[in-house]
Design a protein around this motif. Structure first.
Motif, short mmCIF file in Angstrom:
data_model
loop_
_atom_site.label_atom_id
_atom_site.label_comp_id
_atom_site.label_asym_id
_atom_site.label_seq_id
_atom_site.Cartn_x
_atom_site.Cartn_y
_atom_site.Cartn_z
N THR A 30 0.92 -1.19 0.00
CA THR A 30 -0.06 0.06 -0.02
C THR A 30 0.84 1.10 -0.04
N LEU A 31 0.62 2.02 -0.77
CA LEU A 31 1.35 3.40 -0.98
C LEU A 31 0.60 4.54 -0.64
N PHE A 32 1.29 5.44 0.13
CA PHE A 32 0.71 6.66 0.70
C PHE A 32 1.74 7.86 0.30
N LEU A 33 0.98 8.89 -0.43
CA LEU A 33 1.82 9.95 -0.51
C LEU A 33 1.29 10.98 0.59
N ASN A 34 2.40 11.37 1.61
CA ASN A 34 2.12 12.08 2.66
C ASN A 34 1.09 11.19 3.36
N GLY A 35 -0.28 11.90 3.81
CA GLY A 35 -1.17 11.15 4.70
C GLY A 35 -2.15 10.63 3.80
N GLN A 36 -2.03 10.58 2.49
CA GLN A 36 -3.39 10.11 1.65
C GLN A 36 -2.96 8.78 1.02
N GLU A 37 -3.80 7.77 1.16
CA GLU A 37 -3.46 6.35 0.68
C GLU A 37 -3.72 6.51 -0.80
N VAL A 38 -2.83 6.08 -1.69
CA VAL A 38 -2.93 6.09 -3.22
C VAL A 38 -3.53 4.84 -3.79
N VAL A 39 -2.73 3.75 -3.36
CA VAL A 39 -2.87 2.45 -4.18
C VAL A 39 -2.47 1.49 -3.53
N THR A 40 -3.16 0.17 -3.65
CA THR A 40 -2.46 -1.18 -3.16
C THR A 40 -2.08 -1.92 -4.39
N MET A 41 -0.84 -2.27 -4.35
CA MET A 41 -0.29 -2.84 -5.57
C MET A 41 -0.08 -4.30 -5.37
N MET A 42 -0.07 -5.24 -6.19
CA MET A 42 0.48 -6.64 -5.82
C MET A 42 2.15 -6.73 -6.37
N THR A 43 2.91 -6.86 -5.82
CA THR A 43 4.36 -6.86 -6.03
C THR A 43 5.12 -7.75 -5.15
N ILE A 44 6.35 -8.00 -5.85
CA ILE A 44 7.28 -9.07 -5.05
C ILE A 44 7.95 -8.03 -4.01
N ALA A 45 7.96 -6.92 -4.02
CA ALA A 45 8.34 -5.85 -2.88
C ALA A 45 9.74 -5.89 -2.55
N ASP A 46 10.62 -5.91 -3.78
CA ASP A 46 12.06 -6.22 -3.52
C ASP A 46 12.65 -4.64 -3.44
N TYR A 47 12.11 -3.66 -3.99
CA TYR A 47 12.61 -2.31 -3.70
C TYR A 47 11.32 -1.37 -3.85
N PRO A 48 10.57 -1.30 -2.61
CA PRO A 48 9.29 -0.53 -2.47
C PRO A 48 9.52 0.78 -2.66
N GLU A 49 10.64 1.23 -2.18
CA GLU A 49 10.95 2.91 -2.15
C GLU A 49 10.97 3.29 -3.65
N TYR A 50 11.60 2.59 -4.35
CA TYR A 50 11.82 2.94 -5.98
C TYR A 50 10.40 2.79 -6.57
N LEU A 51 9.69 1.56 -6.23
CA LEU A 51 8.45 1.60 -6.76
C LEU A 51 7.52 2.59 -6.32
N GLY A 52 7.38 3.01 -5.28
CA GLY A 52 6.52 4.17 -4.66
C GLY A 52 6.94 5.32 -5.31
N VAL A 53 8.09 5.86 -5.49
CA VAL A 53 8.40 7.29 -6.14
C VAL A 53 8.20 7.12 -7.65
N GLY A 54 8.55 5.87 -8.39
CA GLY A 54 8.25 5.69 -9.75
C GLY A 54 6.70 5.79 -10.08
N TYR A 55 6.15 5.02 -9.23
CA TYR A 55 4.50 5.13 -9.66
C TYR A 55 3.95 6.53 -9.45
N LEU A 56 4.40 7.36 -8.42
CA LEU A 56 4.04 8.53 -8.32
C LEU A 56 4.34 9.67 -9.42
#
Length: 293
Positions: A42-68
């Motif tokens: 689950t990805l939040f931008l500041n205090g707002q929930e944006v999306v829940t993604m199905m992922t292998i979650a190996d680089y969650p920080e890169y995934l979150g920033v890239g998605y946004l």
């Protein structure tokens, strides 16, 4: 920034990414095989929930920033004040100096043809239409063959367990950043996040993917300002149309000695003899036929 070959590559030995599962083969014999592990993030931008993604979650920080970034919710000039990932709750929070509120925008999101979690927002096309890709770079056919061989022979979840897509940021004949995920859009977003957080210049890069060349794949590549996109797989008509509109060099069905270019062909330099290029190994052909689309 100068990158050496494979700054990041897959780690199929990571025990968090695969599980061993028992079953039966076509002859009724007991077998044990590796399967890819997916989990919700689950990805939040500041205090707002944006999306829940199905992922292998190996680089969650890169995934979150890239998605946004790819959804135009994070601007290239935004100041990121923090990225927090909680492995226990599978939550990543991206914090910015700028206050954000995308409540209305999130109501209007549209599901795309991509596997896993692919979305496109109305104003993404506005960004697409303002990008000018570097017209001066060239794509040598020898690089296409070299990249395909290097990437296809690299140990990966794709070869270990299947059910996975790969995306690779390349320069000339050198693969640099290789990301995998259950959805090709997640893999793209990881590359985008890495590029943004590490200040990588996109204007002379090649983007390689195992997935289909759909409209969203083309849009994301153009958004990243990468002028060349290469895939093992095929095209959609809208993907080709958008690539031609943006002057993106679009190369698909790149397997062994064969490929097809349908857009941006003025960048191609035919410097290799296809007859001198070997065919793919049987193991990669087998997995590719099952998983790449």
């Amino acid at each position: 920034m100068t990158l050496d070959e494979f700054t990041i590559r897959p780690d199929p030995a990571d025990p968090k990414l695969t599980e061993r599962v028992s079953g039966l083969d076509q002859d009724g014999h007991a077998i044990e095989t590796s399967v890819t592990v997916e989990r919700p993030l689950t990805l939040f931008l500041n205090g707002q929930e944006v999306v829940t993604m199905m992922t292998i979650a190996d680089y969650p920080e890169y995934l979150g920033v890239g998605y946004l970034l790819n959804q135009n919710m994070l601007k290239p000039d935004d100041t990121i004040t923090g990225i927090d990932y909680d492995e226990e709750t599978d939550v990543v929070v991206v914090r910015t100096e700028r206050r954000t509120d995308y409540q209305e925008k999130l109501k209007k999101k549209t599901l795309t043809s991509g596997c896993a979690q692919g979305t496109a927002f109305g104003d993404v096309m506005e960004v697409f239409e303002t990008v000018t890709l570097n017209p001066d770079v060239r794509l040598r056919t020898s690089w296409i063959y070299a990249l395909s061989k290097k990437i296809n022979l690299t140990p990966s979840l794709y070869l270990e367990a299947g059910a996975i897509h790969g995306c690779v940021l390349c320069r000339e004949d050198r693969p640099l950043v290789y990301m995998e995920d259950v959805g090709r859009h997640n893999a793209v977003d990881k590359v985008r996040g890495y590029m943004h957080l590490n200040g990588v210049d996109p204007t002379d890069k090649i983007f390689y993917t195992t997935g289909r060349l759909t409209s969203e794949m083309v849009i994301k590549t153009v958004q990243m300002r990468i002028p060349m996109l290469v895939s093992r797989s095929g095209f959609t008509a809208w993907g080709v149309q958008l690539a031609r509109q943006a002057n993106l060099t679009l190369v698909g069905r790149a397997k062994g000695k064969r490929f097809i270019a349908l857009a941006g062909t003025d960048r191609l330099v035919f410097d290799a003899d296809p007859g001198a290029v070997g065919d793919e190994g049987k193991e990669h052909q087998r997995k590719g036929s099952r998983d790449e689309d």
